[in-house]
Scaffold this motif. Structure first.
Motif, PDB file in Angstrom:
ATOM      1  N   ALA A 119       0.831  -1.200   0.000  1.00  0.00           N
ATOM      2  CA  ALA A 119       0.000   0.000   0.000  1.00  0.00           C
ATOM      3  C   ALA A 119       0.867   1.252   0.000  1.00  0.00           C
ATOM      4  CB  ALA A 119      -0.928  -0.015   1.213  1.00  0.00           C
ATOM      5  N   VAL A 120       1.949   1.243   0.773  1.00  0.00           N
ATOM      6  CA  VAL A 120       2.844   2.393   0.825  1.00  0.00           C
ATOM      7  C   VAL A 120       3.488   2.636  -0.531  1.00  0.00           C
ATOM      8  CG1 VAL A 120       5.041   3.184   1.771  1.00  0.00           C
ATOM      9  CG2 VAL A 120       3.289   2.245   3.288  1.00  0.00           C
ATOM     10  N   ARG A 121       3.926   1.581  -1.195  1.00  0.00           N
ATOM     11  CA  ARG A 121       4.582   1.746  -2.507  1.00  0.00           C
ATOM     12  C   ARG A 121       3.611   2.275  -3.558  1.00  0.00           C
ATOM     13  NH1 ARG A 121       6.564  -3.405  -0.698  1.00  0.00           N
ATOM     14  NH2 ARG A 121       8.642  -3.157   0.194  1.00  0.00           N
ATOM     15  N   ARG A 122       2.328   1.979  -3.406  1.00  0.00           N
ATOM     16  CA  ARG A 122       1.337   2.546  -4.320  1.00  0.00           C
ATOM     17  C   ARG A 122       0.971   3.972  -3.937  1.00  0.00           C
ATOM     18  NH1 ARG A 122      -2.818  -2.631  -5.009  1.00  0.00           N
ATOM     19  NH2 ARG A 122      -1.212  -4.169  -5.501  1.00  0.00           N
ATOM     20  N   LEU A 123       1.159   4.323  -2.677  1.00  0.00           N
ATOM     21  CA  LEU A 123       0.784   5.656  -2.209  1.00  0.00           C
ATOM     22  C   LEU A 123       1.781   6.721  -2.626  1.00  0.00           C
ATOM     23  CD1 LEU A 123      -0.860   7.586  -0.357  1.00  0.00           C
ATOM     24  CD2 LEU A 123       0.606   6.815   1.524  1.00  0.00           C
ATOM     25  N   ALA A 139       9.164   9.503   1.896  1.00  0.00           N
ATOM     26  CA  ALA A 139       9.649   8.269   2.531  1.00  0.00           C
ATOM     27  C   ALA A 139       8.639   7.838   3.589  1.00  0.00           C
ATOM     28  CB  ALA A 139      11.026   8.480   3.163  1.00  0.00           C
ATOM     29  N   VAL A 140       8.553   6.521   3.791  1.00  0.00           N
ATOM     30  CA  VAL A 140       7.663   5.973   4.810  1.00  0.00           C
ATOM     31  C   VAL A 140       8.457   5.005   5.675  1.00  0.00           C
ATOM     32  CG1 VAL A 140       5.617   4.571   5.275  1.00  0.00           C
ATOM     33  CG2 VAL A 140       5.590   6.245   3.412  1.00  0.00           C
ATOM     34  N   ASP A 141       8.442   5.245   6.981  1.00  0.00           N
ATOM     35  CA  ASP A 141       9.097   4.379   7.960  1.00  0.00           C
ATOM     36  C   ASP A 141       8.018   3.698   8.795  1.00  0.00           C
ATOM     37  OD1 ASP A 141      11.392   5.589   7.000  1.00  0.00           O
ATOM     38  OD2 ASP A 141      11.441   7.076   8.613  1.00  0.00           O
ATOM     39  N   LEU A 142       8.091   2.367   8.914  1.00  0.00           N
ATOM     40  CA  LEU A 142       7.131   1.610   9.704  1.00  0.00           C
ATOM     41  C   LEU A 142       7.846   0.871  10.824  1.00  0.00           C
ATOM     42  CD1 LEU A 142       4.742   0.100   6.997  1.00  0.00           C
ATOM     43  CD2 LEU A 142       4.410   2.138   8.398  1.00  0.00           C
ATOM     44  N   HIS A 143       7.217   0.843  11.969  1.00  0.00           N
ATOM     45  CA  HIS A 143       7.763   0.155  13.140  1.00  0.00           C
ATOM     46  C   HIS A 143       7.368  -1.307  13.089  1.00  0.00           C
ATOM     47  CE1 HIS A 143       7.806  -0.962  17.521  1.00  0.00           C
ATOM     48  NE2 HIS A 143       9.003  -0.439  17.369  1.00  0.00           N
ATOM     49  N   ARG A 175      12.449   1.360   6.781  1.00  0.00           N
ATOM     50  CA  ARG A 175      12.064   2.339   5.751  1.00  0.00           C
ATOM     51  C   ARG A 175      11.592   1.525   4.542  1.00  0.00           C
ATOM     52  NH1 ARG A 175      15.756   7.030   6.046  1.00  0.00           N
ATOM     53  NH2 ARG A 175      14.115   7.709   7.465  1.00  0.00           N
ATOM     54  N   VAL A 176      10.281   1.383   4.424  1.00  0.00           N
ATOM     55  CA  VAL A 176       9.731   0.437   3.453  1.00  0.00           C
ATOM     56  C   VAL A 176       9.649   1.001   2.046  1.00  0.00           C
ATOM     57  CG1 VAL A 176       8.427  -0.803   5.204  1.00  0.00           C
ATOM     58  CG2 VAL A 176       7.362   1.114   4.037  1.00  0.00           C
ATOM     59  N   ALA A 177       9.665   2.330   1.896  1.00  0.00           N
ATOM     60  CA  ALA A 177       9.580   2.912   0.555  1.00  0.00           C
ATOM     61  C   ALA A 177      10.134   4.324   0.572  1.00  0.00           C
ATOM     62  CB  ALA A 177       8.143   2.923   0.054  1.00  0.00           C
TER      63      ALA A 177
END
Length: 614
Positions: free
Chosen positions: A170-174, A187-191, A200-202
Motif C-alpha cells: 500500500a505504501v509503494r502505491r501511495l 519516505a515511509v518508515d514503519l515500526h 524504511r519500506v519505501a
C-alpha cells in the motif's frame, strides 16, 4: 421634441457627452487631448485645463505596475495609424491625478470630419468593480480547483490504500500519488512490532530514483528518537524539519532523516505520524526544495497519515486473524504415517483472504485390517466455522472407517448418516480410498467419491488418467433430502512406481480459471514431472507442481502417494532402507502419526514469513 428635419442646437453634442456616464477623450492626429468631458475629469481627478493639449499616451496610459507603456505597443493608438475599425479592451490602466491607477474598460474609434481623419475618440469607464469581481471569481475558482485536486488526490489515495491488505505494498502505491504532487521526495518508515526495529519500506524521488531505492531498509534510530522524541513520532501532530537543524545530531529524528536530505536534497520536510487512536505505526515524510506546504496541504497530509494508519492497523488485524485461523486449521491437519515403501507427502495452502480459511483437509491412516486409508475432503464454507465442521467430519470418518471393515461406499454412506443426524456441519465433498495389497505389491485402489474432483493416476512413463468412477452425492445431501441415492465402489490397479494425486478444487479452479481448464493443466504438468529421473522425491514433485499450477483464492489441500518401483523388497528384507519420510509436514509441528517419527520442523507459509508492516 426635435423634429427630424430641424437643425440641431450647437450645444446638443455637449449635452449628450456631459452626463454620458462614461469618460470621453478626443485626441487629434498628433495624440494630443483636444476634448475632455466632465465624467472623464471625475474619473481621473484631472481638471480639463490640466489635460487639454497634452499627449494622452504619456499623461495617462500605464502598465499594471505603474510603468509607462511603450508607445509602439499601445493598442489604444491603433486608429491613429490608419485603422478604420474600432478597438476595445479591458486590460489597460490610466493614471489618476493622485498617482493611483484606474483599471478601465475602453473603446476607441477614428475621428473623421468631412471625410478627413482628424484623430480618435476614446470612451472609457471605471473597470474596478468588474476587475474586483473577476479577482474574486478567479480566487474562488482557484480555491475550488485546489479543493478538487485535493479531493481527487484523496480518492486516488483511498483507492491505492484499499487495493491491498499488505502495508508495504500500500505504501509503494501511495508515494507516487504524493510525489511530486505534494513534494519533491517522500519516505515511509514503519515500526516492526515483532523485532522492535524501524524499517524504511519505501522512498520515492523522481529526480534521484536510484538513490531513493538505496535508502530503503532498516533505519538506525535510537530508542530516544523513535517514537518518543519528536511530536510527529509520538503521534502528536505534524513536524516541520529543516536540513540545517538536522546537522545537529541531538535534533529529534536527525539519525533517521538527515540521510534523506543528504542524498535527495531539499530544504524542509513535513513529517506526518502514521497512527490510529491506540497504535503508532511510523512516519510519512514529504521533502520540499521550495515553499513549505500551505495549511490546506498540511491538513491533507495529516488526513493521508491517518488513512495510512488505518490501513496498517487493518493489515495487523488481518494477519492476526489469519494467523489464528491458519494455526487452528494446521492443528486440525493430520500428520502422515510411514508404511512399508509407500511414500506420501501433503501440502496445504491457506486462502489469500483471512476469511477464506476453510474446510479443506487431507488424511491418511492405517485401518484395522492393514489397508492404508486415503482421504481428501472439503466442507462447504470459508471461515473458522467451516474449519471446525471439517474437524467433526474428519473425526467421524476416522471412527467409522476404523470400526467397520467395509467397502468405501458403505463407509461413505455411514458417514453421510452420521453427519446428518449428529452434526450441524453443512454439505461436504470427499474421496475415501483404500490402498490394498501385500507389502511388495501388487496394489489396488478401492474408492468412493462424494461429489469430489477425481483422483489423478500418473505412471512412471508420464501416462495420466483421471479416475472418474465411483461418484455419488455430497455428504449431508442424501440423508437430509431423503434422495435414496447411493455411492458406487470403484477399483483400479496401481502400477509399480506410479503416483496418485488426490486434491481439493482450489488446486484446479479459481475465479479466473474454470475447473476443466485447471484439471487439464494439472494433468499436463503432472505428466511432464513424472518423466523426470526416478530419484526425484515427492516433495520436489509436489512443490514444482504447485508452482506451475499457481493456485490462488481458495484454500488448497493436496495428498500425493507414490508406489514403490517393481522388485522393491517387502518389509523385513535385508536391503537398502526406503527413502526417508518427507520432512515437510503441513500439520502443526510436533505431531506425528502412529508408527512414524515426530517432525519438529516449523511450519511456514512463504507468503506470510515476514511482518505485515514490512
Amino acid at each position: 421634441m426635435i423634429a427630424s428635419g430641424d437643425a440641431l442646437d450647437p450645444d446638443f453634442p455637449h449635452a449628450v457627452l456631459h452626463d454620458l456616464g462614461a469618460g470621453v477623450l478626443t485626441i487629434d492626429s498628433e495624440g494630443l487631448i483636444i476634448y475632455v468631458n466632465p465624467w472623464a475629469q471625475r474619473l481621473l481627478g484631472w481638471h480639463a485645463s490640466e489635460m487639454l493639449g497634452r499627449d494622452a499616451h504619456d499623461l495617462l496610459h500605464r502598465r499594471p505596475d505603474g510603468s509607462t507603456v511603450p508607445r509602439e505597443r499601445c493598442v489604444m493608438r491603433v486608429p491613429l495609424h490608419g485603422s478604420r475599425s474600432a478597438e476595445e479592451g479591458s486590460a489597460e490602466y490610466y493614471l489618476r491625478a493622485d498617482g493611483t491607477l484606474l483599471p478601465i474598460i475602453w473603446s476607441t474609434t477614428p475621428l473623421v470630419l468631412k471625410d478627413r481623419r482628424r484623430g480618435l475618440v476614446v470612451v472609457f469607464s471605471d473597470f474596478s468593480p468588474h476587475r474586483a469581481a473577476e479577482t474574486r471569481v478567479a480566487a474562488h475558482t482557484a480555491a475550488l480547483e485546489s479543493l478538487t485536486r485535493r479531493l481527487n488526490l484523496l480518492v486516488d489515495v483511498s483507492a491505492a490504500l484499499m487495493s491491498t491488505v499488505d502495508a508495504p505494498s500500500a505504501v509503494r502505491r501511495l508515494l507516487p500519488l504524493l510525489v511530486p504532487e505534494l513534494g519533491d521526495w517522500g519516505a515511509v518508515d514503519l515500526h516492526r512490532a515483532q523485532s522492535g526495529t524501524v524499517q524504511r519500506v519505501a522512498v520515492r524521488s523522481p529526480a534521484h530514483p536510484h538513490r531513493a531505492k538505496q535508502l530503503e531498509g532498516p533505519v538506525p534510530l535510537p530508542d530516544v528518537s523513535f517514537p518518543a522524541a519528536a511530536p510527529a513520532a509520538r503521534g502528536d501532530g505534524l513536524l516541520l524539519l529543516t536540513a540545517a537543524e538536522l546537522r545537529d545530531a541531538r535534533t529529534p529524528l536527525a539519525a533517521s532523516h538527515r540521510v534523506l536530505f543528504e542524498h535527495l536534497g531539499g530544504h524542509t520536510a513535513t513529517v506526518v505520524p502514521i497512527r490510529t487512536r491506540r497504535h503508532r505505526y511510523g512516519l510519512l515524510t514529504i521533502g520540499h526544495s521550495g515553499d513549505v506546504p500551505t495549511g490546506a496541504e498540511a491538513r491533507l497530509l495529516a488526513d493521508i497519515g491517518r488513512r495510512l494508519g488505518l490501513v496498517v492497523d487493518n493489515a495487523r488485524l488481518y494477519h492476526e486473524q489469519r494467523n489464528v485461523a491458519e494455526t487452528m486449521q494446521r492443528r486440525l491437519l493430520a500428520p502422515l504415517p510411514q508404511v512399508d515403501h509407500l511414500r506420501m507427502t501433503a501440502r496445504y495452502l491457506p486462502a489469500q483472504s483471512a476469511m477464506d480459511i476453510g474446510g479443506d483437509w487431507y488424511d491418511a491412516f492405517l485401518l484395522a485390517d492393514g489397508a492404508m486409508a486415503l482421504v481428501i475432503g472439503d466442507v462447504v464454507g470459508h471461515d473458522l466455522q467451516a474449519a471446525a465442521h471439517m474437524a467433526e467430519v474428519r473425526n467421524m470418518l476416522r471412527a467409522v472407517a476404523w470400526t467397520h471393515a467395509e467397502p468405501p461406499s458403505m463407509i461413505v454412506r455411514r458417514l453421510d448418516e452420521a453427519v446428518t443426524h449428529t452434526s450441524d456441519a453443512p454439505m461436504a465433498t470427499l474421496i475415501f480410498a483404500r490402498v490394498e495389497g501385500p507389502e511388495g505389491g501388487p496394489w489396488r485402489l478401492h474408492w468412493a467419491s462424494a461429489g469430489h474432483p477425481p483422483p489423478l493416476l500418473i505412471t512412471p512413463d508420464g501416462h495420466t488418467r483421471f479416475l472418474t468412477d465411483g461418484h455419488g452425492p455430497l455428504i449431508g445431501m442424501n440423508a437430509t433430502l431423503q434422495l435414496g441415492l447411493g455411492w458406487a465402489d470403484a477399483q483400479a490397479d496401481l502400477p509399480a512406481g506410479s503416483t496418485l494425486l488426490i486434491y481439493t478444487d482450489g488446486l484446479v479452479e479459481n475465479r479466473h480459471r474454470p475447473i476443466d481448464v485447471g484439471m487439464a493443466k494439472l494433468r499436463h504438468h503432472a505428466s511432464l514431472l513424472a518423466r523426470r529421473p526416478s530419484d526425484q522425491n515427492m516433495d520436489a514433485f509436489c512443490d514444482e507442481l504447485l508452482e506451475r499450477l499457481a493456485p490462488g483464492g481458495d484454500d488448497t489441500a493436496l495428498l500425493a502417494l507414490r508406489l514403490p518401483a517393481a522388485g522393491t523388497p517387502a518389509c523385513g528384507h535385508r536391503g537398502p532402507p526406503p527413502s526417508p519420510v518427507s520432512r515437510h509436514n503441513p500439520a502443526a509441528p510436533g505431531r506425528s502419526a502412529p508408527g512414524s517419527v515426530p517432525l519438529h520442523a516449523p511450519v511456514e507459509d512463504p507468503r506470510r514469513s515476514r511482518d505485515p508492516r514490512g
